[in-house]
Design a protein around this motif. Structure first.
Motif, PDB file in Angstrom:
ATOM      1  N   GLY A   1      23.072 -12.703 -29.243  1.00 55.52           N
ATOM      2  CA  GLY A   1      24.102 -11.723 -29.554  1.00 55.52           C
ATOM      3  C   GLY A   1      24.751 -12.024 -30.892  1.00 55.52           C
ATOM      4  O   GLY A   1      24.368 -12.944 -31.611  1.00 55.52           O
ATOM      5  N   GLY A   2      25.737 -11.227 -31.226  1.00 56.07           N
ATOM      6  CA  GLY A   2      26.396 -11.375 -32.517  1.00 56.07           C
ATOM      7  C   GLY A   2      25.887 -10.342 -33.510  1.00 56.07           C
ATOM      8  O   GLY A   2      25.225  -9.368 -33.143  1.00 56.07           O
ATOM      9  N   GLN A   3      26.192 -10.568 -34.765  1.00 53.18           N
ATOM     10  CA  GLN A   3      25.848  -9.610 -35.813  1.00 53.18           C
ATOM     11  C   GLN A   3      25.356 -10.313 -37.066  1.00 53.18           C
ATOM     12  O   GLN A   3      25.685 -11.474 -37.315  1.00 53.18           O
ATOM     13  N   VAL A   4      24.598  -9.558 -37.843  1.00 59.12           N
ATOM     14  CA  VAL A   4      24.233  -9.990 -39.185  1.00 59.12           C
ATOM     15  C   VAL A   4      24.762  -8.963 -40.185  1.00 59.12           C
ATOM     16  O   VAL A   4      24.930  -7.778 -39.864  1.00 59.12           O
ATOM     17  N   LEU A   5      25.062  -9.441 -41.383  1.00 56.04           N
ATOM     18  CA  LEU A   5      25.387  -8.562 -42.508  1.00 56.04           C
ATOM     19  C   LEU A   5      24.094  -8.323 -43.262  1.00 56.04           C
ATOM     20  O   LEU A   5      23.391  -9.272 -43.620  1.00 56.04           O
ATOM     21  N   TYR A   6      23.762  -7.048 -43.504  1.00 57.65           N
ATOM     22  CA  TYR A   6      22.467  -6.691 -44.105  1.00 57.65           C
ATOM     23  C   TYR A   6      22.683  -5.921 -45.391  1.00 57.65           C
ATOM     24  O   TYR A   6      23.544  -5.038 -45.468  1.00 57.65           O
TER      25      TYR A   6
END
Length: 402
Positions: free
Chosen positions: A347-352
């Protein structure tokens, strides 16, 4: 949080509702009711918003702020494929020139919220006397770690400061006086960047309606209203003048203004029509039948196609590319940045970054209840990304990413 933003949150998170279990059925109603009572300030949700995602697609926004980013080249690169599930390196390793970590608690300063950049190395912080009600603003030097008070802020009950903008040696903000949750008038204020007393920007007539975006343009303040319309007023006070051809428009990134604005409760294409308030140049974004959640910037648009795949492309419809799986549907910050959710686990997020194809892990993970903070860089003008992580705040200046 504005009613318009809540509608965007509901539609966006509904699109991804299969990623989480269901929330209590009355939670979003409770949030909407509280928001109408607590504040009417569209611009309060600016820059990178940290959205506390509750189970089932309900969200609460905690907003940041930004200022005057440089336009980005519209070059595009292919996105990762849906089969890729690797976790990228942390954002501070991918973009060390643009990322800081600062203490979440500062000596002599109440709990604070990052609101924007005063300059390339100085962060604007807001402290609260109660929930969402500002009582002071501070300047934090990202290089030295020194913090200083700029000024105190005092507002009547039910009136909140929002929409900070910086220029000409001043920090400017607005307050919206509302009755029964509906905006009545907007007032503007400023304090010297170096510190000092608050000064009202006197207008020859009351500004009717709720302000959303502010921009300092030379010796004038430009602002738009949540109801639509772009205006300017001298920073030292005077006549409020409408911007020619900008009736019903909203500030996107000065001098670009457009319609509809950022919040489109009926599913309209955000900023499909653009006007350069200084040159008169216009632009209309291409949108195809069946596309949803289309949100446009100065050079780029993103959204979801009729087959439910997500895309980004130039405003003229060319150079279309797919977005990473589980991407945010709030649009592209600075026409190039968005976040995408990692699959569970972890889970979590990435900055793209769609321009370079690089991505960085934000370090956010769901807690034991499955709740997490979701970062939305495109809310507002999108320069500042700021979110709490442990005992620190992560600060990202998207304008510094090359």
């Amino acid at each position: 949080m504005s009613d318009h933003l809540e509608e965007v949150l509901r539609s966006t998170l509904g699109h991804a509702s299969d990623l989480a279990p269901h929330a209590p059925s009355d939670l979003s109603t409770h949030i909407a009711r509280r928001s109408r009572v607590r504040r009417m300030r569209v611009q309060a949700v600016v820059a990178a918003a940290a959205v506390v995602v509750m189970a089932g697609g309900t969200a609460m926004a905690v907003r940041g702020a930004g200022h005057d980013p440089t336009a980005v080249s519209p070059s595009v690169t292919p996105s990762p494929t849906a089969t890729e599930a690797r976790i990228p390196a942390p954002v501070e390793k991918v973009w060390p020139e643009a990322v800081w970590k600062i203490p979440a608690k500062l000596p002599g300063v109440r709990k604070f919220q990052p609101r924007g950049f005063i300059d390339d190395r100085t962060l604007l912080l807001e402290t609260w006397e109660s929930f969402e009600k500002a009582n002071a603003i501070y300047a934090y030097d990202l290089n030295s770690g020194r913090v200083r008070k700029v000024t105190n802020i005092r507002t009547p009950k039910g009136v909140y400061a929002s929409g900070y903008a910086v220029g000409g040696g001043r920090i400017v903000w607005q307050t919206i006086d509302a009755t029964h949750g509906e905006p009545v008038t907007t007032s503007f204020w400023w304090a010297p960047v170096t510190g000092g007393k608050v000064t009202a920007i006197a207008t020859e007539r009351a500004v009717k309606g709720g302000g959303d975006q502010l921009a300092v343009v030379g010796d004038r303040l430009a602002f738009s209203l949540s109801e639509g319309g772009v205006f300017t007023v001298p920073l030292d006070g005077g006549a409020v003048e409408p911007v020619a051809g900008a009736e019903g428009h909203h500030i996107l990134r000065w001098p670009w203004v457009g319609t509809p604005g950022q919040y489109t409760p009926e599913g309209e294409t955000s900023f499909q029509e653009l006007l350069n308030a200084e040159t008169g140049e216009t632009s209309r974004a291409a949108v195809h039948p069946g596309e949803k959640y289309v949100r446009c910037g100065v050079t780029m648009c993103s959204g979801t196609k009729a087959d439910r795949t997500d895309f980004y492309r130039l405003r003229d419809g060319s150079q279309e590319r797919p977005l990473p799986p589980r991407s945010s549907l709030f649009g592209l910050a600075l026409d190039r940045f968005l976040t995408a959710h990692l699959p569970n686990p972890p889970g979590g997020q990435v900055l793209y970054d769609v321009v370079t194809g690089k991505s960085g892990d934000l370090g956010l993970r769901p807690n034991a209840k499955g709740q997490s903070i979701a970062v939305e860089p495109a809310i507002g003008d999108g320069r500042l990304v700021a979110y709490p992580l442990g005992n620190e705040y992560v600060i990202i200046d998207l304008a510094k990413i090359q």
